[in-house]
Write an enzyme that holds these catalytic residues in place. Structure first.
Site, PDB file in Angstrom:
ATOM      1  N   ASP A 182      27.153  38.686  32.841  1.00  7.51           N
ATOM      2  CA  ASP A 182      27.013  38.416  34.273  1.00  7.51           C
ATOM      3  C   ASP A 182      28.362  38.250  34.971  1.00  7.51           C
ATOM      4  OD1 ASP A 182      24.158  38.270  34.129  1.00  7.51           O
ATOM      5  OD2 ASP A 182      24.348  36.271  33.267  1.00  7.51           O
TER       6      ASP A 182
ATOM      7  N   ASP B 109      19.913  36.507  37.454  1.00  6.18           N
ATOM      8  CA  ASP B 109      19.806  36.970  36.078  1.00  6.18           C
ATOM      9  C   ASP B 109      18.484  36.449  35.506  1.00  6.18           C
ATOM     10  OD1 ASP B 109      20.589  37.897  33.459  1.00  6.18           O
ATOM     11  OD2 ASP B 109      21.099  35.830  32.987  1.00  6.18           O
TER      12      ASP B 109
ATOM     13  N   ASP C 259      24.479  33.404  33.721  1.00  5.14           N
ATOM     14  CA  ASP C 259      24.987  32.458  32.727  1.00  5.14           C
ATOM     15  C   ASP C 259      25.781  33.107  31.614  1.00  5.14           C
ATOM     16  OD1 ASP C 259      22.779  32.112  29.988  1.00  5.14           O
ATOM     17  OD2 ASP C 259      22.628  33.665  31.531  1.00  5.14           O
TER      18      ASP C 259
END
Length: 671
Positions: free
Chosen positions: A559, A356, A555
């Site tokens: 996600d 990410d 995080d």
């Protein structure tokens, strides 16, 4: 959380004027409500309570036994250990046997009882404790998965304000229908996916897209259920049924991924059925065949029980667990929490990595990254920043906080600002020394031309958000805002590339330009930008279907589906959402990105030690079994050989507790 208290000046700076200590309380915009955590307590699980009771009883009985205390002192304690730790796996094993499946738990209970029957009470009790603890850990993991889904449901709004002829009404969010028009007031969560009909505001949609800054919304723009409205009011037409909203689909994807994810088993568990059946058949044969040829009952029974002891998989079980548990302990000491031995094993199998952007490769907090005073403005960098900070100081917008924090870091004294006003989605306006100062989006505050346009283009080209500063409607400078890259991001990408043989992929909900600029800085070439949560999960599922074992690092709530769908998921712990932390298989508590390749390498070392231990255990078991079958293996010698192999593999696995195993995992901590 929104900072509503006066922030002290940076250490070593002179105090700022009193205007800094008079920040008005913010309106009800901006805070990102944290859902209440509803975690199942460990001891609320019966498996955990029984395992704890067995462990406590065992630890009380062990020193009494080793100190040669009378049997009436430690005997009942060991018996209680057998009952508390063994009744549940034994019962489950009997139920499995009813379904014509031989469960290794039942075999372990039988082996433990067999050991007790020939006087090896301590060995049997230890075996019971190991398996009871393993069952408890599995129950905790299952409960945590259920907790994570419940935590996600807390993000979804429960009510919405629906506009009806002649007024408005408060209804349950699930009662909304496509075509309804809802009113979203400042600070409220959007009740449904839809399109803005009227109004302007900044909407914090980090839970859905992961974007670090609130997004300006106006008529015609799309908004998502569960995102947080800023300072403006919005009228939104519902375009999706609440059951089909993005947040609802995240819930569904997490649940489905948790249920359909292939069962994870340790290496030895993959052959437990064959081993269990073979051991039972062999033990019965060792007992029955001598009887058939006229042997006495007692010698035949003693040989069979000796065979069961030396062939029992204690050393095999310990071949697997000590290296993995030692790796878990070592990683935990360095800020990486792997949730189980299965997770630690799977980390070493990954051959592809998806990262990410916001909060993972970056720090997740907007910061001033560029200051461009314009020619003729009469301002230098500090003067421009002080002017912008004076205007932004009363605001609680993340960009405003970034500008004020930058001024504070430089110890700047801010001029007094009066007549503060804020226009949702556009910017702020104040009066400084009798002159009007505006700070906001170049596209909405004023049409930036000439040098201002060039400065805006320069900042945006490098992935920064441009903020235009005007004085009496004339541009005087541009400030760049961006999420700062972590210092160890590039080194981490290089290390992961070396471990997996392919460069990581960047999966982000942020815009393409910002994503590609950041990817270029860390050496990532494959960039997937503008992704919604389901898009991230779909990409991971596609790679998994192609046979890759994907590690996802993220995080945010957005996600979570990808973390759940991946072979292994790691969450960044410092700013990670509750859902990401619960869904992920491991958590980087200290937010040290460089710990990720290190823990992957440590896992691979642990897997190598597991193989070594299995070879050692196999050699010992084979030698002792052959001795017992071909000749007469004395029971004490059989127990000594069995226990010796257990100690050897245990000590071999404990090598990973050493500090060198973390600093140089490729060598397994060898000096």
């Amino acid at each position: 959380m929104v900072d509503v208290l006066p922030r002290p000046p940076a250490k070593g700076c002179f105090a700022m004027p009193s205007v800094l200590d008079q920040r008005p309380a913010p309106v009800a915009a901006g805070p990102r409500p944290a859902p209440p955590r509803r975690r199942t307590r460990v001891l609320a699980l019966p498996e955990a309570r029984w395992a704890l009771a067995a462990l406590v009883l065992f630890l009380i009985a062990l020193p009494l036994n080793l100190l040669c205390a009378p049997a009436w002192l430690w005997g009942p304690l060991f018996a209680a250990t057998y009952v508390t730790g063994g009744w549940e796996p034994g019962w489950e094993g009997l139920k499995a046997l009813k379904d014509k499946t031989l469960d290794v738990d039942l075999l372990m209970v039988v082996a433990a009882l067999g050991a007790a029957a020939i006087g090896q009470v301590l060995d049997g009790a230890l075996l019971i404790v190991i398996f009871a603890t393993s069952g408890a850990l599995e129950a905790v993991a299952t409960a945590r998965t259920a907790d994570s889904v419940r935590g996600l449901l807390d993000l979804a709004p429960t009510t919405a304000t629906r506009l009806v002829p002649g007024g408005e009404e408060t209804v349950a969010a699930e009662e909304l229908k496509v075509g309804d028009v809802i009113l979203v007031r400042p600070g409220e969560r959007v009740g449904a996916d839809g399109q803005v009909l009227d109004g302007a505001s900044d909407v914090d949609q980090a839970t859905i897209t992961g974007e670090p800054l609130p997004v300006a919304k106006k008529a015609g723009d799309e908004v998502f259920a569960g995102t947080v409205n800023g300072t403006g009011a919005l009228r939104v037409r519902v375009d999706r049924d609440p059951a089909d909203s993005v947040i609802a689909r995240i819930v569904k994807m997490v649940e489905e991924a948790s249920e359909t994810k292939a069962p994870t088993q340790l290496f030895i568990e993959k052959i437990e059925q064959r081993y269990s059946i073979g051991m039972v058949i062999a033990t019965l044969a060792v007992f029955a065949i001598p009887l058939a040829f006229g042997s006495a009952l007692q010698p035949a029974l003693l040989r069979a029980m000796t065979f069961m002891i030396v062939a029992s998989p204690c050393a095999v079980v310990l071949s697997t667990m000590p290296p993995l548990l030692s790796a878990i302990a070592n990683a935990g000491r360095h800020g990486v929490l792997a949730k189980s031995a299965v997770v630690m094993e799977r980390l070493g199998q990954v051959d592809a990595v998806a990262l990410d952007k916001t909060g993972t490769l970056t720090e997740g907090t907007p910061r001033v990254t560029g200051i461009r005073p314009l020619p003729g403005s009469g301002l230098d960098e500090d003067g421009l920043l002080a002017l912008a900070a004076a205007a932004e100081h009363p605001s609680e917008h993340p960009i405003a906080r970034a500008v004020v924090d930058a001024a504070r870091e430089r110890c700047l004294s801010l001029p007094e600002a009066l007549d503060f006003s804020s226009s949702p989605g556009q910017g702020v306006s104040v009066t400084v020394a009798g002159r009007t100062v505006q700070v906001g989006s170049p596209a909405r505050v004023s049409a930036a031309t000439g040098p201002a346009s060039a400065a805006v283009a320069e900042l945006e080209e490098t992935g920064q958000t441009a903020v235009l500063v005007l004085r009496d409607d004339s541009p005087v400078g541009v400030i760049g805002i961006a999420d700062r890259l972590r210092q160890d991001a590039a080194a981490t990408v290089t290390a992961l590339t070396g471990l997996t043989g392919r460069r990581p992929v960047l999966l982000t909900g942020d815009n393409e330009r910002a994503a590609r600029h950041l990817a270029a800085q860390v050496g990532i070439t494959d960039v997937r930008a503008g992704l919604l949560p389901q898009d991230k999960a779909a990409a991971v599922q596609k790679w998994e279907a192609e046979g890759r074992k994907v590690l996802v690092v993220g995080d945010g709530v957005n996600d979570a589906p990808a973390l759940a769908a991946a072979h292994t998921g790691i969450a960044m712990g410092k700013a990670g959402s509750d859902l990401a932390l619960e869904t992920a298989d491991a958590v980087v508590v200290r937010d040290e990105l460089a710990a990720i390749p290190t823990v992957v390498a440590l896992s691979r070392t642990a897997r190598r030690l597991v193989v070594q231990n299995l070879v050692i255990a196999g050699v010992f078991i084979t030698a002792l079994v052959v001795w017992d079958l071909v000749a007469t293996l004395p029971l004490p010698l059989g127990v000594a050989g069995h226990e010796g192999s257990t100690v050897i593999v245990g000590l071999n696995g404990l090598r990973l507790l050493r500090e060198a195993a973390w600093t140089n995992p490729a060598r397994g901590g060898a000096e």
